[in-house]
Design an enzyme around this catalytic site. Structure first.
Site, PDB file in Angstrom:
ATOM      1  N   GLY A 102     -11.048  91.149  38.009  1.00 17.23           N
ATOM      2  CA  GLY A 102     -10.465  89.676  38.986  1.00 17.23           C
ATOM      3  C   GLY A 102      -9.657  88.812  37.991  1.00 17.23           C
ATOM      4  O   GLY A 102      -9.349  89.504  37.066  1.00 17.23           O
ATOM      5  N   ASP A 103      -9.211  87.781  38.619  1.00 13.62           N
ATOM      6  CA  ASP A 103      -8.542  86.701  37.255  1.00 13.62           C
ATOM      7  C   ASP A 103      -7.335  87.302  36.949  1.00 13.62           C
ATOM      8  O   ASP A 103      -6.878  86.977  35.674  1.00 13.62           O
ATOM      9  CB  ASP A 103      -9.062  86.684  35.905  1.00 13.62           C
ATOM     10  N   GLU A 104      -6.223  88.260  37.926  1.00 14.61           N
ATOM     11  CA  GLU A 104      -5.175  88.915  37.216  1.00 14.61           C
ATOM     12  C   GLU A 104      -4.270  88.126  38.103  1.00 14.61           C
ATOM     13  O   GLU A 104      -2.736  88.183  37.749  1.00 14.61           O
ATOM     14  CB  GLU A 104      -5.582  90.457  38.134  1.00 14.61           C
TER      15      GLU A 104
ATOM     16  N   LYS B 223      -4.281  87.102  40.988  1.00 11.05           N
ATOM     17  CA  LYS B 223      -3.665  87.054  42.736  1.00 11.05           C
ATOM     18  C   LYS B 223      -3.078  86.004  43.012  1.00 11.05           C
ATOM     19  O   LYS B 223      -2.145  85.699  44.047  1.00 11.05           O
ATOM     20  CB  LYS B 223      -4.605  87.362  43.464  1.00 11.05           C
TER      21      LYS B 223
ATOM     22  N   GLY C 194     -12.022  81.376  42.238  1.00 12.14           N
ATOM     23  CA  GLY C 194     -11.228  80.336  41.902  1.00 12.14           C
ATOM     24  C   GLY C 194      -9.927  80.270  42.125  1.00 12.14           C
ATOM     25  O   GLY C 194      -9.311  80.838  40.636  1.00 12.14           O
ATOM     26  N   HIS C 195      -8.834  79.221  42.671  1.00  9.49           N
ATOM     27  CA  HIS C 195      -7.900  79.185  42.184  1.00  9.49           C
ATOM     28  C   HIS C 195      -7.098  77.710  42.053  1.00  9.49           C
ATOM     29  O   HIS C 195      -7.780  76.744  43.013  1.00  9.49           O
ATOM     30  CB  HIS C 195      -6.629  79.870  43.505  1.00  9.49           C
TER      31      HIS C 195
ATOM     32  N   GLN D  95     -11.879  88.389  43.506  1.00  8.98           N
ATOM     33  CA  GLN D  95     -11.860  89.045  42.448  1.00  8.98           C
ATOM     34  C   GLN D  95     -11.198  90.359  42.081  1.00  8.98           C
ATOM     35  O   GLN D  95      -9.952  90.219  42.097  1.00  8.98           O
ATOM     36  CB  GLN D  95     -14.064  89.524  41.846  1.00  8.98           C
TER      37      GLN D  95
ATOM     38  N   THR E 136     -19.548  92.448  41.583  1.00  9.11           N
ATOM     39  CA  THR E 136     -19.868  90.932  42.561  1.00  9.11           C
ATOM     40  C   THR E 136     -20.678  92.021  43.710  1.00  9.11           C
ATOM     41  O   THR E 136     -20.796  92.813  43.442  1.00  9.11           O
ATOM     42  CB  THR E 136     -18.786  90.707  43.390  1.00  9.11           C
TER      43      THR E 136
ATOM     44  N   LEU F 244       3.278  88.610  31.290  1.00  6.72           N
ATOM     45  CA  LEU F 244       3.881  89.446  30.335  1.00  6.72           C
ATOM     46  C   LEU F 244       3.688  88.558  28.938  1.00  6.72           C
ATOM     47  O   LEU F 244       3.500  88.949  27.852  1.00  6.72           O
ATOM     48  CB  LEU F 244       4.573  89.995  30.601  1.00  6.72           C
TER      49      LEU F 244
ATOM     50  N   VAL G  86       5.781  85.962  34.815  1.00  5.28           N
ATOM     51  CA  VAL G  86       6.250  85.643  32.927  1.00  5.28           C
ATOM     52  C   VAL G  86       5.248  84.359  32.730  1.00  5.28           C
ATOM     53  O   VAL G  86       6.182  83.756  31.527  1.00  5.28           O
ATOM     54  CB  VAL G  86       7.624  85.553  32.528  1.00  5.28           C
ATOM     55  N   GLY G  87       4.465  83.882  33.666  1.00  7.23           N
ATOM     56  CA  GLY G  87       4.356  81.502  33.382  1.00  7.23           C
ATOM     57  C   GLY G  87       3.674  81.579  34.101  1.00  7.23           C
ATOM     58  O   GLY G  87       3.089  82.172  35.076  1.00  7.23           O
TER      59      GLY G  87
HETATM   60  P1  IMP Z   1     -20.994  86.953  41.377  1.00  6.77           P
HETATM   61  O1  IMP Z   1     -20.174  87.248  42.504  1.00  6.77           O
HETATM   62  O2  IMP Z   1     -21.170  85.376  40.772  1.00  6.77           O
HETATM   63  O3  IMP Z   1     -22.442  87.407  41.536  1.00  6.77           O
HETATM   64  O4  IMP Z   1     -21.235  87.291  40.064  1.00  6.77           O
HETATM   65  C1  IMP Z   1     -21.036  88.906  39.860  1.00  6.77           C
HETATM   66  C2  IMP Z   1     -19.980  89.026  38.733  1.00  6.77           C
HETATM   67  O5  IMP Z   1     -18.313  89.155  39.049  1.00  6.77           O
HETATM   68  C3  IMP Z   1     -20.106  88.462  37.397  1.00  6.77           C
HETATM   69  O6  IMP Z   1     -19.471  89.044  36.006  1.00  6.77           O
HETATM   70  C4  IMP Z   1     -19.247  87.521  37.119  1.00  6.77           C
HETATM   71  O7  IMP Z   1     -18.805  87.134  36.710  1.00  6.77           O
HETATM   72  C5  IMP Z   1     -17.935  88.596  38.308  1.00  6.77           C
HETATM   73  N1  IMP Z   1     -17.146  87.194  38.863  1.00  6.77           N
HETATM   74  C6  IMP Z   1     -17.698  87.100  40.395  1.00  6.77           C
HETATM   75  N2  IMP Z   1     -16.476  86.387  40.979  1.00  6.77           N
HETATM   76  C7  IMP Z   1     -15.387  86.296  39.234  1.00  6.77           C
HETATM   77  C8  IMP Z   1     -14.174  85.920  39.781  1.00  6.77           C
HETATM   78  O8  IMP Z   1     -13.690  85.369  40.683  1.00  6.77           O
HETATM   79  N3  IMP Z   1     -13.295  86.257  38.935  1.00  6.77           N
HETATM   80  C9  IMP Z   1     -13.589  86.942  38.135  1.00  6.77           C
HETATM   81  N4  IMP Z   1     -15.026  87.198  37.704  1.00  6.77           N
HETATM   82  C10 IMP Z   1     -15.763  86.998  38.840  1.00  6.77           C
END
Ligand code: IMP
Length: 427
Positions: A17-19, A21, A45-46, A226, A241, A334, A416-417
């Site tokens: 997650g958090d790549e 996207k 979250g975005h 995610q 998740t 990068l 790159v940003g």
């Molecule tokens: P949950 O989705 O709140 O049940 O959390 C389960 C796992 O997924 C935990 O390790 C969270 O930190 C992770 N997680 C859930 N949503 C995100 C996201 O949007 N980005 C990164 N990690 C996430």
């Protein structure tokens, strides 16, 4: 990304997650007719910038910022109506026209206050390090067949019964976890009665609407939340998740046939991060992790938690290529690596002295693997102003070439940003 052959494109995270996207989706959405979220909920979250202000969209696809693009929340999402309406109101205040282009699947399950209460009070959730947004408890109710779906708001009597059942179960769980907090059925019904008129206006058979749009030639973007290693089946279970984040989940969660997905883009950071607990084989030692965190601004968009940081892990990305059927990669951030003299890249794992060529199923084994690193030369030059692959420093190009070879998937984008224009499209 869209052409005569690719009309439905799925975008997934290929790490934890958090790549980045959100930014890719934002750019591709410009050329889409529909953007559909297919799983997860307000745990995603975005961050978006609008009217000189910054806020975070958790529930609404960021495609909503592009006029004319229709956005949908699919049946596979667990929908937090409170968050949804807060976001709609915020968007409308900033002049975004939401009316008539935001749809919510009538089959989507609702995340209610008692789900969030359960998530926050549960020791198991704390051990995993969940976001506390009620995601796990809402999916548990869905699978246990006691969930409440958007369409249930159409029938008040049935709704009362469903809420009663959900609350009774939640209170048993709360008591068992040693919590002295309890959920209240009357408050929950009152909340739903208040929200129902607004929510029902948005309710739609999303699968059918998107199917019809596809038949008419629409470009459809399926937006994953995610990452693949957080997928409930394919991820580092139990530190995952509760939804199917991978491309298979996109079909089920959007209500489309698997055969309707024409291409799958996997988004990967040029390094690796993870938020929450669980194994992370390439986690860097604390001082280096801190440096990456600072350079990359690696703090969770939903919870603000510092992300754990480490090096690119080719075993993870190769695995994501396989389980998603990735047809292309987008490598993000990068520029965060611009100052490093050498950059380690994990090319394989060993476990108890034996080489592993894929991700083990057992979480304890993943926690014990040793990452085998290749040291690649850094470029030590800024890249954030580069807009063509050919203009990148040779060492940065060599780094990307190596990632692509190791992942065994063609690279389509490099970013790159954080700005929208800081994306290089690979010819
Ligand atoms: P949950 O989705 O709140 O049940 O959390 C389960 C796992 O997924 C935990 O390790 C969270 O930190 C992770 N997680 C859930 N949503 C995100 C996201 O949007 N980005 C990164 N990690 C996430």
């Amino acid at each position: 990304m869209f052409d005569s052959e690719v009309r439905t494109l799925c975008v997934v995270g290929a790490q934890w997650g958090d790549e980045g996207k959100g930014k890719l989706v934002d750019v591709i959405a410009e050329r889409a007719d529909w953007v559909v979220r297919y799983q997860g909920g307000a745990n995603a979250g975005h961050t978006v910038h609008l009217g000189g202000r910054q806020f975070v969209l958790h529930q609404i696809p960021s495609g909503i910022l592009h006029p004319g693009v229709r956005c949908a929340i699919g049946n596979g999402v667990v929908l937090d109506p409170d968050t949804l309406f807060t976001e709609i109101d915020e968007l409308v205040r900033e002049g975004v026209d939401v009316e008539g282009r935001l749809y919510v699947s009538d089959r989507a399950h609702l995340v209610l206050p008692y789900h969030k209460l359960l998530d926050c009070e549960s020791a198991a959730s704390r051990a995993i390090g969940t976001t506390g947004r009620g995601i796990g408890p809402a999916y548990e109710d869905k699978v246990a067949r006691r969930g409440i779906r958007v369409q249930d708001l159409r029938h008040v009597d049935r709704l009362r019964e469903l809420v009663q059942g959900g609350i009774e179960h939640a209170n048993v769980q709360l008591a068992a976890s040693g919590s002295d907090k309890r959920a209240n059925a009357e408050d929950t019904v009152a909340l739903l009665e208040r929200l129902a008129p607004r929510l029902l206006v948005l309710a739609e058979d999303v699968g059918l609407a998107v199917h019809r749009a596809r038949l008419a030639g629409a470009a459809v973007l399926l937006e994953g939340a995610q990452g693949s290693l957080l997928d409930v089946d394919h991820g580092t279970y139990p530190f995952v998740t509760s939804s199917s984040t991978t491309s298979g989940g996109a079909a089920t969660g959007a209500g489309l046939a698997p055969t309707s997905i024409d291409a799958v883009l996997g988004v990967v950071k040029a390094y690796t991060t993870r938020v929450g607990n669980g194994p992370l084989p390439t986690e860097a030692e604390p001082a280096v992790a801190e440096e990456i965190r600072k350079l990359g601004g690696e703090f969770g968009a939903t919870t603000g938690r510092p992300r754990r940081c480490g090096w690119f892990d080719a075993v993870v990305v190769r695995y994501a290529v396989r389980v998603n059927g990735l047809t292309g990669l987008a490598v993000t951030k990068l520029d965060v690596l611009d100052t490093f003299a050498t950059i380690p890249v994990c090319v394989g794992y060993t476990l108890d002295g034996e080489e592993l060529d894929t991700m083990p199923a057992d979480g304890e084994s993943i926690a014990r693997v040793r990452a085998v690193y290749e040291q690649l030369p850094g470029w030590e030059k800024p890249t954030s102003a580069v807009r063509r692959l050919a203009d990148l420093p040779p060492a940065a190009r060599a780094y990307l070439d190596r990632l692509q070879d190791l992942a065994r998937c063609p690279m389509r984008y490099v970013s790159v940003g954080t700005r929208r224009d800081q994306i290089i499209e690979v010819p």
